[in-house]
Design a protein around this motif. Structure first.
Motif, PDB file in Angstrom:
ATOM      1  N   ASP A  59      66.536  48.303  20.261  1.00 20.91           N
ATOM      2  CA  ASP A  59      66.848  47.199  19.347  1.00 20.91           C
ATOM      3  C   ASP A  59      66.441  47.523  17.910  1.00 20.91           C
ATOM      4  OD1 ASP A  59      67.730  44.346  19.044  1.00 20.91           O
ATOM      5  OD2 ASP A  59      65.678  44.144  18.309  1.00 20.91           O
ATOM      6  N   LEU A  60      65.319  48.198  17.736  1.00 20.76           N
ATOM      7  CA  LEU A  60      64.786  48.475  16.391  1.00 20.76           C
ATOM      8  C   LEU A  60      65.366  49.736  15.766  1.00 20.76           C
ATOM      9  CD1 LEU A  60      61.037  47.621  17.133  1.00 20.76           C
ATOM     10  CD2 LEU A  60      62.577  46.313  15.652  1.00 20.76           C
ATOM     11  N   GLY A  61      65.916  50.612  16.591  1.00 18.74           N
ATOM     12  CA  GLY A  61      66.470  51.850  16.048  1.00 18.74           C
ATOM     13  C   GLY A  61      65.429  52.898  15.719  1.00 18.74           C
ATOM     14  N   GLN A  62      64.220  52.706  16.191  1.00 21.44           N
ATOM     15  CA  GLN A  62      63.120  53.661  16.020  1.00 21.44           C
ATOM     16  C   GLN A  62      62.340  53.743  17.328  1.00 21.44           C
ATOM     17  OE1 GLN A  62      62.242  55.731  13.617  1.00 21.44           O
ATOM     18  NE2 GLN A  62      63.618  55.058  11.982  1.00 21.44           N
ATOM     19  N   PRO A  63      61.764  54.927  17.647  1.00 22.98           N
ATOM     20  CA  PRO A  63      60.980  55.032  18.875  1.00 22.98           C
ATOM     21  C   PRO A  63      59.755  54.118  18.856  1.00 22.98           C
ATOM     22  CG  PRO A  63      61.486  57.202  17.965  1.00 22.98           C
ATOM     23  CD  PRO A  63      61.856  56.201  16.921  1.00 22.98           C
TER      24      PRO A  63
END
Length: 325
Positions: A59-63
């Protein structure tokens, strides 16, 4: 004219800085996020954190990277999260011991590892009664037999926990006080190591979330005698409650996401949305339910009220338990 030019240049610089800051906030997150799990792998917090972190990453586009930081019944990891920079890049998957540890610090007269207002509740994911588990080859088939044996042999039966005043210690003390028995407490760094010790014969019993022991129960290695809830457990429908057995003992072990107090509101709201996304994700639900704990999501406002109420209840429990060094 020089003054007007200087003021114009200053205004442009300030506007550019504000625009850059707004853009940076709008682009959050721009790097990986660390999710502190204050217990070793194998326990409820870790079992919940891993699928939730994976869904939040999508959802956040980051690990969202798990960091297991165990010790002091979860206090070390919780304190690390509470004292981290409030920028949203460090978040915490905590258990209900979060409301107990500050009260224990006061009782013992030791410096506070953290206080409840240091952390802001974002979302609750699970809320399960703990279960009383023993080895399948133990002599106890019912909780009544367990209690009667403990009365005959005060202190001879021991149990493991995730640490003093943790989510595996508190429910056993609630049972011991209500049943009028004395048990010997052996603290470990987390639920995983405690269950390993139970399987290996180093301890006699544990109280843990259903998810921590369910696979060992299915494998025929552990037996669950009772649970601390008020309704049947979906994962263990044939197991009765302590109340059914005549003991006035209740306890729920919940898991939830927290952030350091002072985190910018836009970042907090973005994390809140990502947590809701994770709680509604089919894969997350399947993984957590498969481990024995259904998702019981609470959004930030309701979870905040739940935590405050739980803290009041646990304050009284800690006082009854008294000092444990």
């Amino acid at each position: 004219m020089y003054r007007r030019s200087w003021l114009s240049l200053l205004a442009v610089s300030l506007l550019a800085g504000a625009t850059t800051l707004a853009a940076a906030q709008g682009a959050w997150p721009t790097k990986p996020i660390t999710m502190i799990v204050p217990f070793p792998p194998g326990g409820l917090a870790d079992l919940v954190a891993r699928p939730v972190a994976e869904a939040m990453s999508r959802d956040l586009g980051q690990p969202v990277v798990i960091e297991n930081k165990a010790g002091a019944g979860g206090g070390i990891g919780m304190a690390a999260a509470a004292k981290s920079k409030p920028d949203g890049y460090t978040i915490l998957m905590a258990l209900s011991s979060l409301t107990v540890i500050p009260e224990a610090d006061v009782l013992l007269g030791r410096p506070a590892m953290f206080t409840l207002p240091d952390l802001r509740p974002i979302a609750r994911f699970t809320a399960d009664p703990t279960v009383l588990a023993v080895r399948a080859d133990s002599p106890w088939k019912t909780v009544q037999q367990f209690v009667e044996d403990a009365k005959k042999r005060p202190g001879a039966i021991n149990y493991g926990s995730s640490g003093n005043y943790g989510t595996m210690h508190v429910p056993m003390e609630i049972l011991a006080q209500n049943a009028g028995i004395k048990l010997t407490h052996i603290p470990f760094t987390g639920a995983g190591p405690a269950v390993v010790a139970l399987l290996g014969g180093q301890i006699d019993a544990v109280s843990s979330g259903p998810a921590t022991v369910l696979q060992q129960v299915k494998a025929g290695k552990l037996r669950v005698l009772a649970h601390w809830g008020t309704a049947p457990l979906g994962a263990l429908p044939d197991v009765g409650s302590l109340k059914d057995a005549g003991f006035n003992a209740e306890y729920a072990q919940w898991s939830g996401l927290f952030i350091p107090q002072g985190t910018p509101e836009p970042v907090a709201q973005r994390l809140r949305a990502a947590a809701k996304f994770a709680a509604q994700d089919a894969k997350v639900k399947d993984v957590i339910l498969g481990a024995g704990s259904p998702v019981l999501y609470q959004d930030s406002p309701d979870f905040d009220k739940y935590v405050q109420a739980d803290a009041k209840r646990m304050a009284e429990v800690v006082k009854r338990i008294g000092k444990v060094e």
